[in-house]
Design a protein around this motif. Structure first.
Motif, mmCIF file in Angstrom:
data_model
loop_
_atom_site.group_PDB
_atom_site.id
_atom_site.type_symbol
_atom_site.label_atom_id
_atom_site.label_comp_id
_atom_site.label_asym_id
_atom_site.label_seq_id
_atom_site.Cartn_x
_atom_site.Cartn_y
_atom_site.Cartn_z
ATOM 1 N N GLU A 207 3.993 -22.289 -61.794
ATOM 2 C CA GLU A 207 3.761 -21.713 -60.471
ATOM 3 C C GLU A 207 2.710 -20.614 -60.523
ATOM 4 O O GLU A 207 1.809 -20.555 -59.674
ATOM 5 C CB GLU A 207 5.081 -21.162 -59.922
ATOM 6 C CG GLU A 207 5.007 -20.729 -58.466
ATOM 7 C CD GLU A 207 6.346 -20.256 -57.931
ATOM 8 O OE1 GLU A 207 6.418 -19.962 -56.721
ATOM 9 O OE2 GLU A 207 7.313 -20.166 -58.724
ATOM 10 N N PHE A 208 2.807 -19.733 -61.538
ATOM 11 C CA PHE A 208 1.841 -18.636 -61.629
ATOM 12 C C PHE A 208 0.445 -19.152 -61.933
ATOM 13 O O PHE A 208 -0.537 -18.695 -61.339
ATOM 14 C CB PHE A 208 2.279 -17.640 -62.696
ATOM 15 C CG PHE A 208 1.320 -16.488 -62.883
ATOM 16 C CD1 PHE A 208 1.222 -15.489 -61.929
ATOM 17 C CD2 PHE A 208 0.491 -16.421 -64.004
ATOM 18 C CE1 PHE A 208 0.333 -14.435 -62.080
ATOM 19 C CE2 PHE A 208 -0.396 -15.375 -64.162
ATOM 20 C CZ PHE A 208 -0.479 -14.374 -63.203
ATOM 21 N N TRP A 211 -1.209 -20.495 -58.965
ATOM 22 C CA TRP A 211 -1.687 -19.383 -58.131
ATOM 23 C C TRP A 211 -2.987 -18.812 -58.691
ATOM 24 O O TRP A 211 -3.920 -18.511 -57.938
ATOM 25 C CB TRP A 211 -0.593 -18.312 -58.064
ATOM 26 C CG TRP A 211 -0.950 -17.093 -57.281
ATOM 27 C CD1 TRP A 211 -0.796 -16.904 -55.937
ATOM 28 C CD2 TRP A 211 -1.507 -15.869 -57.796
ATOM 29 N NE1 TRP A 211 -1.231 -15.632 -55.586
ATOM 30 C CE2 TRP A 211 -1.665 -14.983 -56.707
ATOM 31 C CE3 TRP A 211 -1.878 -15.448 -59.065
ATOM 32 C CZ2 TRP A 211 -2.178 -13.701 -56.853
ATOM 33 C CZ3 TRP A 211 -2.403 -14.170 -59.221
ATOM 34 C CH2 TRP A 211 -2.548 -13.309 -58.128
ATOM 35 N N ARG A 254 1.281 -13.573 -52.209
ATOM 36 C CA ARG A 254 2.260 -13.490 -53.297
ATOM 37 C C ARG A 254 2.113 -12.137 -53.982
ATOM 38 O O ARG A 254 1.501 -12.025 -55.046
ATOM 39 C CB ARG A 254 2.061 -14.626 -54.317
ATOM 40 C CG ARG A 254 2.483 -15.992 -53.828
ATOM 41 C CD ARG A 254 3.984 -16.070 -53.518
ATOM 42 N NE ARG A 254 4.829 -15.686 -54.630
ATOM 43 C CZ ARG A 254 5.366 -16.563 -55.496
ATOM 44 N NH1 ARG A 254 5.095 -17.859 -55.378
ATOM 45 N NH2 ARG A 254 6.162 -16.148 -56.463
ATOM 46 N N ASP A 256 4.123 -10.446 -55.674
ATOM 47 C CA ASP A 256 4.700 -10.408 -57.028
ATOM 48 C C ASP A 256 3.711 -10.929 -58.051
ATOM 49 O O ASP A 256 3.610 -10.403 -59.164
ATOM 50 C CB ASP A 256 5.994 -11.219 -57.079
ATOM 51 C CG ASP A 256 5.808 -12.662 -56.594
ATOM 52 O OD1 ASP A 256 4.896 -12.925 -55.767
ATOM 53 O OD2 ASP A 256 6.577 -13.542 -57.044
ATOM 54 N N PHE A 257 2.924 -11.942 -57.684
ATOM 55 C CA PHE A 257 1.922 -12.473 -58.600
ATOM 56 C C PHE A 257 0.715 -11.543 -58.701
ATOM 57 O O PHE A 257 0.078 -11.451 -59.757
ATOM 58 C CB PHE A 257 1.489 -13.869 -58.172
ATOM 59 C CG PHE A 257 2.490 -14.953 -58.521
ATOM 60 C CD1 PHE A 257 3.587 -14.666 -59.323
ATOM 61 C CD2 PHE A 257 2.329 -16.248 -58.056
ATOM 62 C CE1 PHE A 257 4.507 -15.654 -59.643
ATOM 63 C CE2 PHE A 257 3.239 -17.248 -58.385
ATOM 64 C CZ PHE A 257 4.336 -16.954 -59.173
#
Length: 374
Positions: A207-208, A211, A254, A256-257
């Motif tokens: 997922e990261f 991104w 996002r 957090d990312f």
């Protein structure tokens, strides 16, 4: 604590207790070394440094030594080559007896960092590299003691971009080959692997990285490629130089990312980049360290000025609020930078498809903001 008859000068004093906080998980050290006399150093001496370091661990903590020897997925330390006046001579390097050489060692796990703290309090007098002994003159902290949580929760930097310099050849493994380019996905994958392995703060890798691929851009770079012998076998084609990474506007969806993006940028100097970081490759610094290009185009001058102004205007608008701060700051910077280079307001307005009066107003506001800043 045992002492030697000729204590090693230290830039950081040590007593019988820990040199840094007990919860420290990351630290970088730099040693100043001097040859006993002028001599020769074999080309792949980094293998010798690697073996000598692991030998030091073996003498005091066999269990940790075995762990570091094992083929675990990620290594909990890095070492550099020697920095200083190394002169190539045939197939060897010439060490000059009156020179000081620097050697970097980092720990990226709590266990290794604790061992380093103990080791520093009773360092050996020299590093033996075959027939080229190097006296350890002193040591210092190169990258401050930290925890992974501290990297994650540190305030965002003033500049929105991450600047990294690769001071030794850097490469990635890709389909059984070496990939010598700092593609964002590869760079941040390299850091995330270490993060997930040692931080205890696991992040979904797929997922990261998806991104990163969608949101991270290279805003500038200056790179060269180099083929070197590295590690215990094989040749590596790597890159050296500097890269600046930025984020697109959709990245903010996002947060957090975004937070992790900056944390991994802070992690880079500790863990190095790419592979073979325990043999001197992938040494990374958190600044733009390369020399300026010999020929600078007008487009480069303009881009640099826009970046400089954008940072100033963004910082100012953040203090006064506003949801469109970054976008407006960049617009002001673009208009003013082009005006400073002699372009007319009419031409700038036409290019940007903006009303002339709006452009004229933005120039006035931008100049006023700079005067207030000064």
């Amino acid at each position: 604590m045992a002492t030697s008859p000729h204590p090693i000068p230290r830039k950081k004093s040590a007593d019988s207790g820990p040199i840094w906080p007990a919860d420290t998980e990351l630290v970088g050290l730099v040693f100043e070394l001097t040859p006993r006399a002028a001599g020769s150093l074999y080309a792949q001496y980094a293998i010798g440094l690697h073996a000598w370091f692991l030998g030091q661990v073996q003498q005091t903590d066999p269990e940790l030594s075995q762990f570091l020897h094992d083929e675990q997925s990620e290594k909990a330390f890095t070492i550099s080559g020697l920095e200083g006046d190394l002169q190539a001579s045939g197939k060897e390097f010439q060490l000059l007896g009156d020179r000081i050489y620097r050697w970097y060692v980092t720990g990226i796990s709590k266990r290794v960092v604790q061992w380093l703290s103990q080791w520093l309090q009773n360092l050996p007098q020299e590093i033996d590299l075959r027939n080229a002994p190097l006296l350890i003159r002193s040591w210092d902290i190169a990258f401050v003691p930290a925890t992974y949580q501290q990297l994650l929760t540190s305030e965002y930097p003033f500049s929105p971009n991450i600047k990294l310099s690769f001071v030794s050849p850097t490469s990635f493994r890709s389909k059984s080959h070496h990939f010598p380019l700092p593609v964002p996905e590869n760079v941040f994958h390299s850091y995330l692997r270490r993060w997930n392995n040692f931080s205890g703060i696991n992040v979904d890798q797929a997922e990261f990285l998806n991104w990163i691929e969608e949101n991270t851009i290279i805003t500038r770079h200056k790179l060269e490629s180099q083929k070197v012998a590295a590690g215990k076998k094989g040749m590596v084609t790597g890159f050296t130089g500097a890269v600046e990474f930025g984020l697109g506007r959709s990245a903010a969806l996002r947060p957090d990312f975004v937070q992790l993006f900056y944390a991994l940028g802070r992690l880079a100097p500790y863990c190095g980049t790419g592979h073979k970081t325990t043999f001197g490759l992938g040494q990374t610094r958190s600044h733009w360290l390369t020399e300026a290009l010999p020929e600078v185009s007008i487009q480069s001058v303009l881009a640099a000025r826009i970046d400089e102004l954008t940072e100033k205007f963004t910082a100012r608008r953040k203090r006064t609020g506003g949801s469109r701060a970054a976008e407006i700051a960049e617009t002001w910077a673009t208009i003013l930078a082009r005006r400073e280079l002699g372009e007319s307001l009419f031409d700038i307005a036409a290019d940007l498809e903006m009303p002339y009066e709006t452009v004229k107003t933005y120039v006035k506001l931008a100049r006023r903001a700079l005067k207030v800043e000064d």
